[in-house]
Scaffold this motif. Structure first.
Motif, short mmCIF file in Angstrom:
data_model
loop_
_atom_site.label_atom_id
_atom_site.label_comp_id
_atom_site.label_asym_id
_atom_site.label_seq_id
_atom_site.Cartn_x
_atom_site.Cartn_y
_atom_site.Cartn_z
N PHE A 63 -9.44 25.55 -9.15
CA PHE A 63 -9.69 25.64 -10.59
C PHE A 63 -9.41 27.07 -11.05
N ASN A 64 -8.36 27.25 -11.87
CA ASN A 64 -7.98 28.58 -12.36
C ASN A 64 -7.98 28.59 -13.89
N LYS A 65 -7.49 29.67 -14.49
CA LYS A 65 -7.50 29.82 -15.94
C LYS A 65 -6.69 28.73 -16.65
N LEU A 66 -5.57 28.34 -16.09
CA LEU A 66 -4.75 27.31 -16.73
C LEU A 66 -5.37 25.92 -16.62
N ALA A 67 -6.23 25.72 -15.65
CA ALA A 67 -6.85 24.41 -15.47
C ALA A 67 -7.81 24.06 -16.61
N TRP A 68 -8.23 25.05 -17.38
CA TRP A 68 -9.11 24.78 -18.52
C TRP A 68 -8.42 23.89 -19.56
N PHE A 69 -7.09 23.87 -19.57
CA PHE A 69 -6.35 23.08 -20.55
C PHE A 69 -5.86 21.75 -19.97
N ASP A 70 -6.19 21.47 -18.73
CA ASP A 70 -5.86 20.20 -18.09
C ASP A 70 -7.16 19.39 -18.00
N ASN A 71 -7.25 18.34 -18.80
CA ASN A 71 -8.51 17.57 -18.87
C ASN A 71 -8.92 16.98 -17.54
N THR A 72 -7.96 16.55 -16.73
CA THR A 72 -8.30 15.96 -15.43
C THR A 72 -8.96 17.00 -14.52
N LYS A 73 -8.36 18.18 -14.42
CA LYS A 73 -8.94 19.24 -13.59
C LYS A 73 -10.28 19.70 -14.14
N LEU A 74 -10.37 19.75 -15.46
CA LEU A 74 -11.61 20.18 -16.08
C LEU A 74 -12.75 19.20 -15.80
N VAL A 75 -12.46 17.92 -15.85
CA VAL A 75 -13.48 16.91 -15.56
C VAL A 75 -13.92 17.00 -14.10
N GLU A 76 -12.99 17.21 -13.18
CA GLU A 76 -13.36 17.37 -11.77
C GLU A 76 -14.20 18.63 -11.56
N HIS A 77 -13.89 19.69 -12.29
CA HIS A 77 -14.68 20.91 -12.24
C HIS A 77 -16.10 20.64 -12.75
N LEU A 78 -16.20 19.89 -13.84
CA LEU A 78 -17.51 19.55 -14.38
C LEU A 78 -18.31 18.68 -13.41
N ARG A 79 -17.63 17.76 -12.72
CA ARG A 79 -18.31 16.90 -11.75
C ARG A 79 -18.96 17.75 -10.66
N VAL A 80 -18.25 18.77 -10.18
CA VAL A 80 -18.79 19.65 -9.15
C VAL A 80 -19.95 20.48 -9.71
N LEU A 81 -19.76 21.04 -10.91
CA LEU A 81 -20.81 21.88 -11.50
C LEU A 81 -22.09 21.10 -11.79
N VAL A 82 -21.94 19.90 -12.32
CA VAL A 82 -23.12 19.08 -12.64
C VAL A 82 -23.93 18.80 -11.39
N ARG A 83 -23.28 18.46 -10.31
CA ARG A 83 -23.99 18.17 -9.07
C ARG A 83 -24.56 19.46 -8.46
N HIS A 84 -23.77 20.54 -8.48
CA HIS A 84 -24.20 21.79 -7.86
C HIS A 84 -25.38 22.42 -8.61
N ASN A 85 -25.38 22.34 -9.93
CA ASN A 85 -26.46 22.92 -10.74
C ASN A 85 -27.69 22.05 -10.80
N GLY A 86 -27.65 20.87 -10.20
CA GLY A 86 -28.82 19.99 -10.18
C GLY A 86 -29.15 19.38 -11.53
N MET A 87 -28.14 19.18 -12.36
CA MET A 87 -28.37 18.63 -13.69
C MET A 87 -28.65 17.13 -13.65
N THR A 88 -28.32 16.48 -12.54
CA THR A 88 -28.60 15.07 -12.36
C THR A 88 -28.76 14.78 -10.87
N ASP A 89 -29.51 13.73 -10.58
CA ASP A 89 -29.68 13.31 -9.19
C ASP A 89 -28.73 12.17 -8.83
N GLU A 90 -27.94 11.73 -9.80
CA GLU A 90 -26.99 10.64 -9.55
C GLU A 90 -25.93 11.11 -8.56
N PRO A 91 -25.49 10.24 -7.65
CA PRO A 91 -24.38 10.59 -6.77
C PRO A 91 -23.11 10.86 -7.59
N ALA A 92 -22.24 11.71 -7.08
CA ALA A 92 -21.02 12.08 -7.81
C ALA A 92 -20.16 10.87 -8.13
#
Length: 157
Positions: A63-92
């Motif tokens: 995930f780099n600076k250009l990936a912010w404009f690619d929705n697919t990469k951005l969603v995968e980045h969010l999936r990792v952050l949501v799980r890593h930050n403990g925002m939900t207990d749901e499996p990825a």
């Protein structure tokens, strides 16, 4: 040349004075040495996968600076952050990210939903919205209303 032991295998001390040739390893010794390496390495990989370190490392590498404009990469980045930050207990695998298509190209809103199908908790329930993430692609800022619906605060990255 009379001192050299011609019965020893080459490379195992043959022909050198004061060094005895090694005995070949038995099958039992060979298996034990392999297991002493394979079992701890396997356990380490399981721990790395279960704790999410592998996902975080892959995300940091891809995930780099250009990936912010690619929705697919951005969603995968969010999936990792949501799980890593403990925002939900749901499996990825049970998280669904709905991108709002009406937003401008430099910003977007993503609704994070929990699907309840087979293999996910509570398979008989309907999908439920967990929270919303707002993305400012130009300034690379993430805000979320997790824990406080409608009130957005910065999301840890």
């Amino acid at each position: 040349m009379a001192d050299q032991d011609t019965t020893a295998r080459p490379g195992l001390g043959a022909g050198r004075k004061g060094i005895r040739p090694r005995k070949p390893r038995t099958l039992k010794q060979h298996l034990i040495r392999r297991l002493l390496v394979v079992i701890p390495a396997s356990l380490l990989m399981i721990v790395v996968m279960k704790t999410g370190w592998l996902d975080m490392a892959a995300d940091r590498l891809t995930f780099n600076k250009l990936a912010w404009f690619d929705n697919t990469k951005l969603v995968e980045h969010l999936r990792v952050l949501v799980r890593h930050n403990g925002m939900t207990d749901e499996p990825a695998r049970c998280l669904v990210f709905l991108v709002n298509g009406d937003d401008p190209p430099t910003a977007m809103r993503v609704d994070v939903m929990a699907k309840h199908t087979e293999g996910c908790p509570h398979p008989d329930k309907k999908p439920q919205q967990l929270f919303t993430v707002r993305v400012d692609k130009v300034d690379r800022i993430l805000t979320t209303d997790a824990g406080s619906p409608g009130v957005f605060h910065p999301m840890g990255s």
